[in-house]
Design a protein around this motif. Structure first.
Motif, PDB file in Angstrom:
ATOM      1  N   GLN A 105     -45.836  62.034  35.765  1.00  0.00           N
ATOM      2  CA  GLN A 105     -44.843  62.723  36.489  1.00  0.00           C
ATOM      3  C   GLN A 105     -45.117  64.240  36.675  1.00  0.00           C
ATOM      4  N   ALA A 140     -37.014  63.058  45.801  1.00  0.00           N
ATOM      5  CA  ALA A 140     -37.053  61.570  45.458  1.00  0.00           C
ATOM      6  C   ALA A 140     -38.337  61.034  46.377  1.00  0.00           C
ATOM      7  N   SER A 144     -41.792  59.597  44.654  1.00  0.00           N
ATOM      8  CA  SER A 144     -41.728  58.232  44.809  1.00  0.00           C
ATOM      9  C   SER A 144     -42.934  57.508  44.384  1.00  0.00           C
ATOM     10  N   CYS A 148     -41.140  55.193  36.542  1.00  0.00           N
ATOM     11  CA  CYS A 148     -40.744  55.523  35.124  1.00  0.00           C
ATOM     12  C   CYS A 148     -39.741  54.179  34.545  1.00  0.00           C
ATOM     13  N   SER A 151     -36.480  54.663  33.401  1.00  0.00           N
ATOM     14  CA  SER A 151     -35.512  55.328  34.231  1.00  0.00           C
ATOM     15  C   SER A 151     -34.965  56.777  33.836  1.00  0.00           C
ATOM     16  N   TYR A 153     -35.224  59.287  35.614  1.00  0.00           N
ATOM     17  CA  TYR A 153     -35.259  59.879  36.811  1.00  0.00           C
ATOM     18  C   TYR A 153     -34.089  61.064  36.917  1.00  0.00           C
ATOM     19  N   ILE A 156     -35.740  64.027  35.124  1.00  0.00           N
ATOM     20  CA  ILE A 156     -36.864  64.490  35.723  1.00  0.00           C
ATOM     21  C   ILE A 156     -36.720  65.459  37.148  1.00  0.00           C
ATOM     22  N   VAL A 157     -35.688  65.010  37.868  1.00  0.00           N
ATOM     23  CA  VAL A 157     -35.146  65.731  38.923  1.00  0.00           C
ATOM     24  C   VAL A 157     -34.799  67.002  38.632  1.00  0.00           C
TER      25      VAL A 157
END
Ligand code: FES
Ligand code: FES
Length: 168
Positions: A105, A140, A144, A148, A151, A153, A156-157
């Motif tokens: 990531q 995203a 993509s 993960c 999750s 996400y 991470i964002v």
């Protein structure tokens, strides 16, 4: 077969079986175990490294195809003593849970910001002439390839946004 790889700024001469992937060369020949083998099928992104500045699933490419190439792994992005801005942001925003996908990531996210700065469009970029904006859709789409299972996400964002805003 004998090949030469420049990994995280250091030159290495390797004698590898022609079937050895870059991921296995890194992990088994060079002891760089930061890049993870999640699926070994190009589906999870845990093995993402940068080769000549481009993101690549290292489980899907053979070491012999990269003679003389320049590779950056998570170990070359930062160290526990000196985290890169993206690594520090992942810690700050709690962007991981088990952490297995995290090296991939972070390699990917680091490259995403460079790609945006260079003006490279993605599949969801509307205006191919102007600079791509760091919308949720862009993040995203560009992330993509990195799955993960935990999750993490949203965090991470947040981490990616944080670094992008500090750079701007
Ligand atoms: S281990 Fe390479 S994509 Fe999953
Ligand atoms: S933090 Fe567990 S798979 Fe991503």
């Amino acid at each position: 077969m004998h090949i030469s790889l420049r990994v995280n700024g250091e030159q290495h001469m390797l004698d590898v079986d022609s079937r050895t992937t870059i991921l296995d060369a890194l992990r088994n020949h060079l002891g760089l175990t930061g890049s993870k083998k999640g699926c070994d099928h190009g589906q999870c992104g845990a093995c993402t490294v940068l080769i000549n500045g481009r993101r690549i699933n290292s489980c899907l490419t053979l070491a012999v195809m990269h003679d003389e190439d320049e590779i950056v792994t998570i170990e070359g992005i930062g160290s526990p003593e000196e985290l890169s801005p993206m690594q520090a942001a992942f810690v700050r925003h709690d962007g991981y849970q088990c952490g297995y996908c995290t090296p991939g990531q972070i390699c990917s996210a680091t490259a995403v910001l460079d790609e945006l700065e260079k003006g490279w469009p993605s599949y969801v970029t509307d205006d191919l002439e102007g600079a791509a904006q760091l919308t949720d859709d862009e993040i995203a789409e560009r992330m993509s390839g990195n799955l993960c299972r935990c999750s993490a996400y949203p965090n991470i964002v947040d981490a990616i946004r944080d670094v992008a805003e500090k750079r701007a």
